[in-house]
Design an enzyme around this catalytic site. Structure first.
Site, PDB file in Angstrom:
ATOM      1  N   GLY A 119     -34.443  17.971 -44.996  1.00  0.00           N
ATOM      2  CA  GLY A 119     -35.652  17.183 -44.571  1.00  0.00           C
ATOM      3  C   GLY A 119     -35.410  15.947 -45.070  1.00  0.00           C
ATOM      4  O   GLY A 119     -35.957  15.014 -44.066  1.00  0.00           O
ATOM      5  N   ALA A 135     -24.708   5.042 -10.022  1.00  0.00           N
ATOM      6  CA  ALA A 135     -23.143   4.703 -10.091  1.00  0.00           C
ATOM      7  C   ALA A 135     -23.097   4.730 -11.808  1.00  0.00           C
ATOM      8  O   ALA A 135     -23.259   3.461 -12.214  1.00  0.00           O
ATOM      9  CB  ALA A 135     -22.811   3.650  -9.320  1.00  0.00           C
ATOM     10  N   GLU A 148     -11.740  -1.480 -24.129  1.00  0.00           N
ATOM     11  CA  GLU A 148     -13.022  -1.093 -24.211  1.00  0.00           C
ATOM     12  C   GLU A 148     -13.243   0.069 -25.242  1.00  0.00           C
ATOM     13  O   GLU A 148     -14.061   0.321 -26.003  1.00  0.00           O
ATOM     14  CB  GLU A 148     -13.492  -0.802 -22.729  1.00  0.00           C
ATOM     15  CG  GLU A 148     -14.851  -0.115 -22.803  1.00  0.00           C
ATOM     16  CD  GLU A 148     -15.347   0.283 -21.537  1.00  0.00           C
ATOM     17  OE1 GLU A 148     -16.561   0.395 -21.647  1.00  0.00           O
ATOM     18  OE2 GLU A 148     -14.653   0.160 -20.598  1.00  0.00           O
ATOM     19  N   ARG A 149     -12.341   0.881 -24.764  1.00  0.00           N
ATOM     20  CA  ARG A 149     -12.237   2.228 -25.524  1.00  0.00           C
ATOM     21  C   ARG A 149     -11.955   2.244 -26.986  1.00  0.00           C
ATOM     22  O   ARG A 149     -12.432   3.154 -27.957  1.00  0.00           O
ATOM     23  CB  ARG A 149     -11.311   3.237 -24.944  1.00  0.00           C
ATOM     24  CG  ARG A 149     -11.721   3.649 -23.393  1.00  0.00           C
ATOM     25  CD  ARG A 149     -11.020   4.621 -22.375  1.00  0.00           C
ATOM     26  NE  ARG A 149     -11.710   4.837 -21.297  1.00  0.00           N
ATOM     27  CZ  ARG A 149     -11.356   5.210 -20.113  1.00  0.00           C
ATOM     28  NH1 ARG A 149     -10.183   5.771 -20.179  1.00  0.00           N
ATOM     29  NH2 ARG A 149     -12.089   5.457 -18.943  1.00  0.00           N
ATOM     30  N   THR A 207     -18.381   8.975 -20.668  1.00  0.00           N
ATOM     31  CA  THR A 207     -18.693   9.972 -21.727  1.00  0.00           C
ATOM     32  C   THR A 207     -17.562  10.976 -22.200  1.00  0.00           C
ATOM     33  O   THR A 207     -16.320  10.808 -21.632  1.00  0.00           O
ATOM     34  CB  THR A 207     -19.612  10.927 -20.863  1.00  0.00           C
ATOM     35  OG1 THR A 207     -18.663  11.482 -19.434  1.00  0.00           O
ATOM     36  CG2 THR A 207     -20.772  10.235 -20.054  1.00  0.00           C
ATOM     37  N   SER A 208     -17.898  11.667 -23.070  1.00  0.00           N
ATOM     38  CA  SER A 208     -16.612  12.567 -23.459  1.00  0.00           C
ATOM     39  C   SER A 208     -16.269  13.331 -22.444  1.00  0.00           C
ATOM     40  O   SER A 208     -14.892  13.685 -22.553  1.00  0.00           O
ATOM     41  CB  SER A 208     -17.284  13.406 -24.801  1.00  0.00           C
ATOM     42  OG  SER A 208     -17.484  12.671 -25.883  1.00  0.00           O
ATOM     43  N   GLN A 239     -27.752  17.755 -41.878  1.00  0.00           N
ATOM     44  CA  GLN A 239     -28.106  19.170 -42.373  1.00  0.00           C
ATOM     45  C   GLN A 239     -27.766  18.878 -43.817  1.00  0.00           C
ATOM     46  O   GLN A 239     -28.798  20.114 -44.765  1.00  0.00           O
ATOM     47  CB  GLN A 239     -26.960  19.920 -41.657  1.00  0.00           C
ATOM     48  CG  GLN A 239     -27.329  21.779 -41.902  1.00  0.00           C
ATOM     49  CD  GLN A 239     -28.201  22.085 -41.449  1.00  0.00           C
ATOM     50  OE1 GLN A 239     -28.878  21.628 -40.308  1.00  0.00           O
ATOM     51  NE2 GLN A 239     -28.742  23.238 -41.887  1.00  0.00           N
ATOM     52  N   TRP A 247     -28.696   0.310 -17.717  1.00  0.00           N
ATOM     53  CA  TRP A 247     -28.065   0.654 -18.860  1.00  0.00           C
ATOM     54  C   TRP A 247     -27.024  -0.753 -19.476  1.00  0.00           C
ATOM     55  O   TRP A 247     -26.021  -0.154 -19.916  1.00  0.00           O
ATOM     56  CB  TRP A 247     -27.006   1.943 -18.721  1.00  0.00           C
ATOM     57  CG  TRP A 247     -27.871   3.000 -18.505  1.00  0.00           C
ATOM     58  CD1 TRP A 247     -27.887   3.838 -17.190  1.00  0.00           C
ATOM     59  CD2 TRP A 247     -29.132   3.512 -18.990  1.00  0.00           C
ATOM     60  NE1 TRP A 247     -28.881   4.709 -17.125  1.00  0.00           N
ATOM     61  CE2 TRP A 247     -29.617   4.553 -18.189  1.00  0.00           C
ATOM     62  CE3 TRP A 247     -29.893   3.353 -20.232  1.00  0.00           C
ATOM     63  CZ2 TRP A 247     -30.638   5.506 -18.591  1.00  0.00           C
ATOM     64  CZ3 TRP A 247     -30.997   4.089 -20.321  1.00  0.00           C
ATOM     65  CH2 TRP A 247     -31.301   5.025 -19.382  1.00  0.00           C
TER      66      TRP A 247
END
Length: 379
Positions: free
Chosen positions: A340, A131, A240-241, A365-366, A336, A158
């Site tokens: 390196g 869940a 929360e968000r 999630t998105s 990017q 989690w």
């Protein structure tokens, strides 16, 4: 956002920035506080934030807080994230604290909220192995005994900050209805039968498995109403968000400034790499995206403060979606642009990327945020 801050908020921002620069402004300081980047929360530094009175920024004055609003907490989260302050416990703590403030009994509020102001960390236990996005499918069960007490059995996974939490806001099944059979409980972290096991991730030690075996809670451990946990969870989504969005907005700003500093100094072909159009346009696009995100998060926070009893599912989901995706994009672009060097542990960029990528997963999630937004348009 800066131009729309009140005078008090501007002073608050300046104070937090000064604290961050003084306490963790160098890589050496941050490594010492976080075990080389493995720990997101430092109890000692967190205690100093408590001494300054900042951890109660949006909690009522009667419990030792500052009585501020959601916008004030968002400012604090943005600035501590930008300053890389290892106070990772604050996000789950303030989300849980708002649930206790809104739904807890007088006794629960008196027990929990002053502790938050003093530096106690709270955790929230919802997700389970089967869940995650579908919270309504959770199986961890709390059954009531003849004397009214509760016995909890199950597993959570989690769970952020459970390893350093004093209390856990637990969501467990008390009825058979998928959404109408969930209840919130106040669970002291050291209750017999609670076992916390860390989950190793590329971001270090932040999340945990929580095993609950014959955990006994008193009848008054219920936060809110029995079988009303789903509605209570939905009522807290604004907090929360928005808190998660503010956290990632701060990270996106930090990523941008780190990348900008690098491309201004790094030279190739006889001039700074940032002077080449390819990078200059990347910088311009990122700056624009971050500013849009800043305005969105600020506006939604102000709306929530203006109408505290109203749900803003579309707007809160937009803020979380936009901020986390922009933070992820900024970190990828930053790596990017640094080439390196962005990949090496000598610089912070690889650490930024690890923090940004997972933000599009936790807290919904998105894909879930897009689904919520779409449903508000009747789709």
């Amino acid at each position: 956002m800066g131009s729309r801050l009140t005078e008090e908020q501007s002073a608050f921002v300046a104070a937090v920035r000064d604290f961050a620069k003084r306490e963790c402004g160098t890589r050496q300081q941050r490594d010492a506080l976080t075990g080389g980047g493995r720990e997101a929360h430092h109890p000692g530094l967190y205690g100093r934030l408590a001494e300054l009175g900042w951890l109660g920024v949006c909690l009522p004055e009667e419990y030792g807080g500052s009585g501020g609003g959601l916008a004030d907490a968002c400012v604090f989260l943005e600035e501590t994230s930008y300053g890389m302050v290892p106070a990772g416990g604050f996000v789950t703590t303030v989300i849980a604290a708002k649930a206790y403030e809104r739904f807890g009994t007088d006794r629960q509020r008196r027990e929990v909220l002053p502790g938050v102001v003093r530096g106690d960390v709270l955790s929230i236990a919802m997700s389970e192995p089967e869940a995650g996005s579908d919270v309504g499918a959770l199986r961890c069960r709390a059954r009531q005994t003849a004397d009214g007490a509760w016995v909890v059995e199950g597993q959570k996974t989690w769970i952020s900050n459970a390893h350093c939490a004093k209390g856990i806001l637990l969501v467990a099944r008390t009825g058979e209805d998928k959404h109408g059979g969930l209840t919130m409980f106040h669970l002291p972290a050291r209750t017999p039968g609670v076992e916390v096991r860390g989950i190793e991730t590329m971001g270090g030690r932040e999340v945990n498995d929580v095993f609950l075996t014959d955990v006994r809670l008193p009848a008054d451990a219920v936060v809110g109403q029995v079988n009303d946990g789903w509605r209570q969870l939905m009522a807290g989504l604004n907090y929360e968000r928005l808190f998660l969005a503010s956290n990632m907005l701060g990270l996106a700003r930090r990523v941008f400034d780190d990348a900008l500093g690098y491309v201004r100094e790094r030279e190739q072909f006889g001039r700074p790499v940032g002077s080449f159009q390819a990078l200059r346009h990347r910088v311009a696009d990122l700056a624009t995206e971050i500013e849009c995100t800043r305005l969105l998060v600020r506006e939604v926070a102000l709306d929530c403060d203006a109408e505290p009893d109203r749900l803003f599912p579309r707007e809160a989901s937009m803020a979380k979606l936009k901020a986390t995706e922009v933070a992820k994009r900024a970190a990828l672009e930053g790596m990017q642009m640094m080439g390196g060097y962005g990949y090496t542990t000598e610089f912070d960029m690889e650490r930024h990327l690890r923090a940004a990528v997972v933000s599009t997963v936790y807290g919904g999630t998105s894909e879930i945020q897009r689904d919520v937004i779409g449903k508000t348009y009747g789709l």
